[in-house]
Motif scaffolding. Structure first.
Motif, PDB file in Angstrom:
ATOM      1  N   GLY A  44      18.903  -9.374  19.011  1.00 24.59           N
ATOM      2  CA  GLY A  44      18.304 -10.109  17.742  1.00 24.59           C
ATOM      3  C   GLY A  44      17.704  -9.388  16.851  1.00 24.59           C
ATOM      4  N   ALA A  45      18.078  -9.753  15.545  1.00 21.17           N
ATOM      5  CA  ALA A  45      17.282  -9.121  14.511  1.00 21.17           C
ATOM      6  C   ALA A  45      16.492 -10.231  14.142  1.00 21.17           C
ATOM      7  CB  ALA A  45      18.340  -8.662  13.218  1.00 21.17           C
ATOM      8  N   TYR A  46      15.329 -10.769  14.388  1.00 14.03           N
ATOM      9  CA  TYR A  46      14.601 -11.653  14.471  1.00 14.03           C
ATOM     10  C   TYR A  46      13.890 -11.621  12.984  1.00 14.03           C
ATOM     11  CZ  TYR A  46      15.243 -13.668  19.277  1.00 14.03           C
ATOM     12  OH  TYR A  46      15.717 -14.244  20.267  1.00 14.03           O
ATOM     13  N   SER A  47      12.856 -12.452  12.918  1.00 18.78           N
ATOM     14  CA  SER A  47      12.250 -12.906  11.408  1.00 18.78           C
ATOM     15  C   SER A  47      11.500 -11.551  11.039  1.00 18.78           C
ATOM     16  CB  SER A  47      11.398 -14.189  11.733  1.00 18.78           C
ATOM     17  OG  SER A  47      12.185 -15.342  11.739  1.00 18.78           O
ATOM     18  N   GLY A  48      11.054 -11.656   9.730  1.00 20.28           N
ATOM     19  CA  GLY A  48      10.425 -10.678   9.268  1.00 20.28           C
ATOM     20  C   GLY A  48      10.212 -10.802   7.558  1.00 20.28           C
ATOM     21  N   CYS A  49       9.852 -10.032   7.002  1.00 16.05           N
ATOM     22  CA  CYS A  49       9.569 -10.134   5.734  1.00 16.05           C
ATOM     23  C   CYS A  49      10.047  -9.016   4.629  1.00 16.05           C
ATOM     24  CB  CYS A  49       8.196  -9.900   5.377  1.00 16.05           C
ATOM     25  SG  CYS A  49       7.277  -8.574   5.764  1.00 16.05           S
TER      26      CYS A  49
ATOM     27  N   LYS B 154       4.480  -9.902   8.558  1.00 22.83           N
ATOM     28  CA  LYS B 154       4.550 -10.203   7.001  1.00 22.83           C
ATOM     29  C   LYS B 154       3.704  -9.313   6.540  1.00 22.83           C
ATOM     30  CE  LYS B 154       5.001 -12.522   3.146  1.00 22.83           C
ATOM     31  NZ  LYS B 154       4.462 -13.631   2.513  1.00 22.83           N
ATOM     32  N   VAL B 155       4.083  -8.644   5.460  1.00 20.19           N
ATOM     33  CA  VAL B 155       3.203  -7.315   4.998  1.00 20.19           C
ATOM     34  C   VAL B 155       2.914  -7.659   3.585  1.00 20.19           C
ATOM     35  CG1 VAL B 155       3.528  -5.067   4.380  1.00 20.19           C
ATOM     36  CG2 VAL B 155       4.420  -5.660   6.385  1.00 20.19           C
ATOM     37  N   TRP B 156       1.902  -7.181   3.204  1.00 19.57           N
ATOM     38  CA  TRP B 156       1.241  -7.068   1.916  1.00 19.57           C
ATOM     39  C   TRP B 156       0.490  -5.911   1.620  1.00 19.57           C
ATOM     40  CZ3 TRP B 156      -1.306  -9.521   5.542  1.00 19.57           C
ATOM     41  CH2 TRP B 156      -2.716  -9.601   5.604  1.00 19.57           C
ATOM     42  N   LYS B 157       0.112  -5.669   0.077  1.00 17.75           N
ATOM     43  CA  LYS B 157      -0.789  -4.543  -0.050  1.00 17.75           C
ATOM     44  C   LYS B 157      -2.191  -5.093  -0.880  1.00 17.75           C
ATOM     45  CE  LYS B 157      -0.321  -0.284  -2.753  1.00 17.75           C
ATOM     46  NZ  LYS B 157       0.504   0.616  -3.548  1.00 17.75           N
ATOM     47  N   GLN B 158      -3.281  -4.454  -0.496  1.00 15.25           N
ATOM     48  CA  GLN B 158      -4.425  -4.863  -1.203  1.00 15.25           C
ATOM     49  C   GLN B 158      -5.314  -3.698  -1.136  1.00 15.25           C
ATOM     50  OE1 GLN B 158      -5.290  -8.774   0.091  1.00 15.25           O
ATOM     51  NE2 GLN B 158      -7.488  -8.769  -0.663  1.00 15.25           N
ATOM     52  N   GLY B 159      -5.960  -3.386  -2.408  1.00 15.15           N
ATOM     53  CA  GLY B 159      -6.778  -2.348  -2.507  1.00 15.15           C
ATOM     54  C   GLY B 159      -6.210  -1.019  -2.092  1.00 15.15           C
ATOM     55  N   GLY B 160      -5.159  -0.694  -2.343  1.00 17.80           N
ATOM     56  CA  GLY B 160      -4.523   0.522  -1.939  1.00 17.80           C
ATOM     57  C   GLY B 160      -4.089   0.713  -0.513  1.00 17.80           C
ATOM     58  N   GLN B 161      -4.296  -0.270   0.254  1.00 21.66           N
ATOM     59  CA  GLN B 161      -3.995  -0.314   1.671  1.00 21.66           C
ATOM     60  C   GLN B 161      -2.789  -1.371   2.010  1.00 21.66           C
ATOM     61  OE1 GLN B 161      -5.327   2.470   3.681  1.00 21.66           O
ATOM     62  NE2 GLN B 161      -5.246   0.990   5.192  1.00 21.66           N
ATOM     63  N   TYR B 162      -2.223  -1.102   2.979  1.00 22.54           N
ATOM     64  CA  TYR B 162      -1.016  -2.069   3.452  1.00 22.54           C
ATOM     65  C   TYR B 162      -1.472  -2.853   4.867  1.00 22.54           C
ATOM     66  CZ  TYR B 162       1.983   0.667   0.459  1.00 22.54           C
ATOM     67  OH  TYR B 162       2.329   1.243  -0.750  1.00 22.54           O
TER      68      TYR B 162
ATOM     69  N   SER C  35      -2.427  -0.085   7.416  1.00 19.98           N
ATOM     70  CA  SER C  35      -1.597   1.182   7.497  1.00 19.98           C
ATOM     71  C   SER C  35      -1.837   1.912   5.782  1.00 19.98           C
ATOM     72  CB  SER C  35      -0.261   1.117   7.530  1.00 19.98           C
ATOM     73  OG  SER C  35       0.630   2.074   7.018  1.00 19.98           O
ATOM     74  N   PRO C  36      -1.971   3.275   5.697  1.00 23.80           N
ATOM     75  CA  PRO C  36      -2.102   3.929   4.536  1.00 23.80           C
ATOM     76  C   PRO C  36      -0.618   3.933   3.887  1.00 23.80           C
ATOM     77  CG  PRO C  36      -2.369   5.441   6.250  1.00 23.80           C
ATOM     78  CD  PRO C  36      -2.077   3.964   6.898  1.00 23.80           C
ATOM     79  N   ASP C  37       0.349   3.935   4.557  1.00 23.28           N
ATOM     80  CA  ASP C  37       1.754   4.459   4.166  1.00 23.28           C
ATOM     81  C   ASP C  37       2.893   3.738   4.554  1.00 23.28           C
ATOM     82  OD1 ASP C  37       1.731   4.990   6.704  1.00 23.28           O
ATOM     83  OD2 ASP C  37       1.838   7.059   6.654  1.00 23.28           O
ATOM     84  N   LYS C  38       2.434   2.382   5.060  1.00 24.85           N
ATOM     85  CA  LYS C  38       3.633   1.504   5.597  1.00 24.85           C
ATOM     86  C   LYS C  38       4.356   1.970   6.852  1.00 24.85           C
ATOM     87  CE  LYS C  38       5.635   1.146   1.343  1.00 24.85           C
ATOM     88  NZ  LYS C  38       6.067   0.951   0.077  1.00 24.85           N
ATOM     89  N   LYS C  39       4.088   3.159   7.428  1.00 25.19           N
ATOM     90  CA  LYS C  39       4.720   3.532   8.653  1.00 25.19           C
ATOM     91  C   LYS C  39       3.901   3.729   9.683  1.00 25.19           C
ATOM     92  CE  LYS C  39       8.407   5.450   6.452  1.00 25.19           C
ATOM     93  NZ  LYS C  39       8.463   6.597   5.237  1.00 25.19           N
ATOM     94  N   ASP C  40       2.347   4.007   9.275  1.00 23.75           N
ATOM     95  CA  ASP C  40       1.750   4.272  10.447  1.00 23.75           C
ATOM     96  C   ASP C  40       0.665   3.275  10.717  1.00 23.75           C
ATOM     97  OD1 ASP C  40       0.402   5.724  12.652  1.00 23.75           O
ATOM     98  OD2 ASP C  40      -0.482   7.230  11.288  1.00 23.75           O
ATOM     99  N   TRP C  41       0.845   2.427  11.574  1.00 21.61           N
ATOM    100  CA  TRP C  41      -0.149   1.071  11.558  1.00 21.61           C
ATOM    101  C   TRP C  41      -1.106   1.101  12.788  1.00 21.61           C
ATOM    102  CZ3 TRP C  41       0.661  -2.546   7.827  1.00 21.61           C
ATOM    103  CH2 TRP C  41       1.891  -2.513   7.005  1.00 21.61           C
ATOM    104  N   SER C  42      -2.299   0.650  12.423  1.00 27.04           N
ATOM    105  CA  SER C  42      -3.381   0.429  13.417  1.00 27.04           C
ATOM    106  C   SER C  42      -3.804  -0.937  13.498  1.00 27.04           C
ATOM    107  CB  SER C  42      -4.403   1.555  13.426  1.00 27.04           C
ATOM    108  OG  SER C  42      -4.900   1.564  11.895  1.00 27.04           O
ATOM    109  N   LEU C  43      -4.410  -1.366  14.766  1.00 26.80           N
ATOM    110  CA  LEU C  43      -4.892  -2.791  14.772  1.00 26.80           C
ATOM    111  C   LEU C  43      -6.124  -3.026  14.000  1.00 26.80           C
ATOM    112  CD1 LEU C  43      -4.376  -5.668  16.023  1.00 26.80           C
ATOM    113  CD2 LEU C  43      -5.601  -4.908  17.819  1.00 26.80           C
TER     114      LEU C  43
END
Ligand code: FRU
Length: 492
Positions: A98-103, A171-179, A199-207
């Motif tokens: 399944g290609a489930y939900s996203g943004c 669900k992704v958004w950008k604020q103050g230079g961060q994602y 994330s700083p670059d949309k690829k490397d994400w941390s909680l």
């Protein structure tokens, strides 16, 4: 199954839509699946002056038993649409089931998508605590229709051990230079929660933090959306497992928002207050909404006019026609200082046809828009000698007396701020769907219904009417393209 086989199946099923067996309940101004099943809206955005609406789609089977892929519509004006095919299918090891939900996200000149790859491992699993992979996948389109390679960003081992395998719906958004990214989840202690990643670059994400409730509020929160409006934060989500109450939480699963008093992105974990949760729609059919902002700064919400796993409604009559479910109309969201209001976007007015009168108490149109200004503390409208919307001293009920609701019975909600009567009522009627907007969107009720004759609606009204406007609504122009789009051809 090989990629080409999956694609062949999908495109064959879609082609069959050209022969949908009966058109009776097909809608005039709501987006539907070309054929088969539709659920959540996905990837809502404006990209290069075009609105993009993707959706959870299963062309293979109108009962929802097929694999979920993404269907795609585009529009320049929210009323003329073009179907663009199925750009995201289940063709990798990360989204096999399944290609489930996203943004969608568009800050780099591309249309970038973040979605959930669902994988069910083969074996004796419960698929809650084990056996399911929830992969957050990233893919980029340079033209808004064709997507590049899929890249898994987060997998089960990246989530805290306090979570089950039910993690999804980025669900992704950008604020103050961060994602930032929110993900909905089910914790092992049966609390619903949302994880906020950065994330700083949309690829490397941390909680970054977790958002849950001060006391349990359902076991799973699906489809989160977190945004700021008028200096206040709102967390939209769909809690599952809330017990039904006399005046709220009456659907199987809920859909609403927390007003997050005192929330800032920088703080650590945040606890929402169940008392600050507002349902978005009190009708029988509403779930999994997503919002996006357009170039003029409007925040627009589109929901799924359906509910998952609701057996009380029985088999939808549209299954016999070869399809099931639709999206709500796009609704502009505003905050009035107390609550979020939803109101159909103005663009829909361009579908108004001739004005109609109510003289014979029958509205002769398959689709109409009725706008009423009312007075007093008691109002009631009855449609098709069956469905009654009643307001008595601030308590609003929507009740099916007979069988046009196909298993739907009654829903109840109270007008906010101690109001006792409806002042404004807007009814959007579309063959087999109704949306009621009360007091300019303070309360909304969405429901499917299946009248015997969709072309005319017996209508009765009690209460003091100060003003009534009634228009026919014309069919939206939905260009189905070639169904087998160029992209599908290339992939085959
Ligand atoms: C909501 C939902 C999402 C999931 C999708 C699968 O209706 O369950 O959480 O991503 O549907 O179709």
């Amino acid at each position: 199954m090989k990629k080409t086989e999956i694609l062949t199946q999908i495109t064959e099923a879609e082609t069959a839509s050209l022969h949908i067996s009966d058109e009776k309940y097909r809608l005039f101004f709501h987006l539907m699946p070309p054929v088969g099943w539709l659920n959540d809206p996905n990837g809502l955005c404006v990209y290069r002056d075009t609105f993009h609406v993707f959706f959870q789609y299963s062309p293979e089977a109108p009962d929802g038993s097929g694999r979920k892929v993404w269907g795609h519509y585009t529009s320049a004006d929210l009323v003329n649409w073009r179907y663009q095919g199925t750009p995201l299918v289940t063709d990798t090891v990360w989204d096999r089931d399944g290609a489930y939900s996203g943004c969608a996200f568009t800050d780099d000149g591309n249309l970038e998508v973040f979605y959930t790859g669902n994988v069910k491992e083969t074996g004796d699993f419960d698929y809650i605590f084990n056996g399911r992979q929830a992969n957050i996948i990233y893919t980029v389109s340079k033209d808004g229709t064709v997507f590049d390679e899929k890249l898994p960003l987060l997998t089960n081992r990246d989530y805290p051990s306090s979570y089950t395998c039910h993690v999804r719906d980025p669900k992704v958004w950008k604020q103050g230079g961060q994602y930032y990214m929110v993900l909905g989840g089910r914790k092992k202690d049966e609390h619903g929660a949302v994880m906020v990643y950065t994330s700083p670059d949309k690829k490397d994400w941390s909680l970054l933090k977790e958002m849950t409730s001060v006391e349990p509020f359902g076991y799973m929160w699906e489809c989160p959306d977190l945004f700021e409006m008028n200096s206040r934060w709102f967390l939209l989500c769909c809690p599952q497992g809330l017990p039904s109450e006399a005046e709220r939480y009456q659907n199987l699963y809920q859909s609403g928002y927390f007003q997050c008093e005192g929330f800032t992105l920088e703080d650590t974990d945040y606890k929402c207050h169940p008392g600050a949760f507002w349902e978005l729609d009190h009708g029988f059919d509403f779930y999994a909404p997503q919002t996006f902002t357009d170039s003029g700064g409007r925040r627009i919400l589109i929901g799924w006019a359906g509910i998952p796993e609701e057996e009380r409604y029985g088999n939808a009559p549209t299954i016999n026609e070869g399809w099931q479910h639709a999206l709500t109309v796009p609704r502009e969201l505003t905050f009035d200082g107390n609550m979020l209001r939803q109101y159909p976007v103005q663009e829909l007015d361009s579908l108004h046809g001739e004005g109609l009168s109510l003289e014979e108490n029958v509205i002769r149109a398959a689709a109409f828009d009725m706008q009423l200004t009312l007075a007093g503390n008691r109002q009631s409208v009855r449609l098709d000698d069956d469905l009654v919307l009643d307001c008595t001293d601030g308590l609003v009920t929507l009740t099916f007396l007979n069988d046009t609701g196909a298993g739907r019975t009654c829903r109840t909600a109270r007008l906010p701020k101690g109001q006792r009567g409806i002042k404004e009522l807007r009814i959007l009627k579309d063959t087999s769907m109704l949306e009621f907007y009360i007091n300019h969107g303070e309360l909304v009720f969405t429901t499917r219904y299946y009248p015997k004759d969709v072309t005319q609606t017996p209508f009765a009204l009690t209460g003091t009417v100060c003003r009534l406007h009634l228009w026919k609504i014309q069919k939206m122009n939905v260009h189905m393209g070639n169904l087998l789009t160029e992209y599908d051809m290339q992939k085959l």
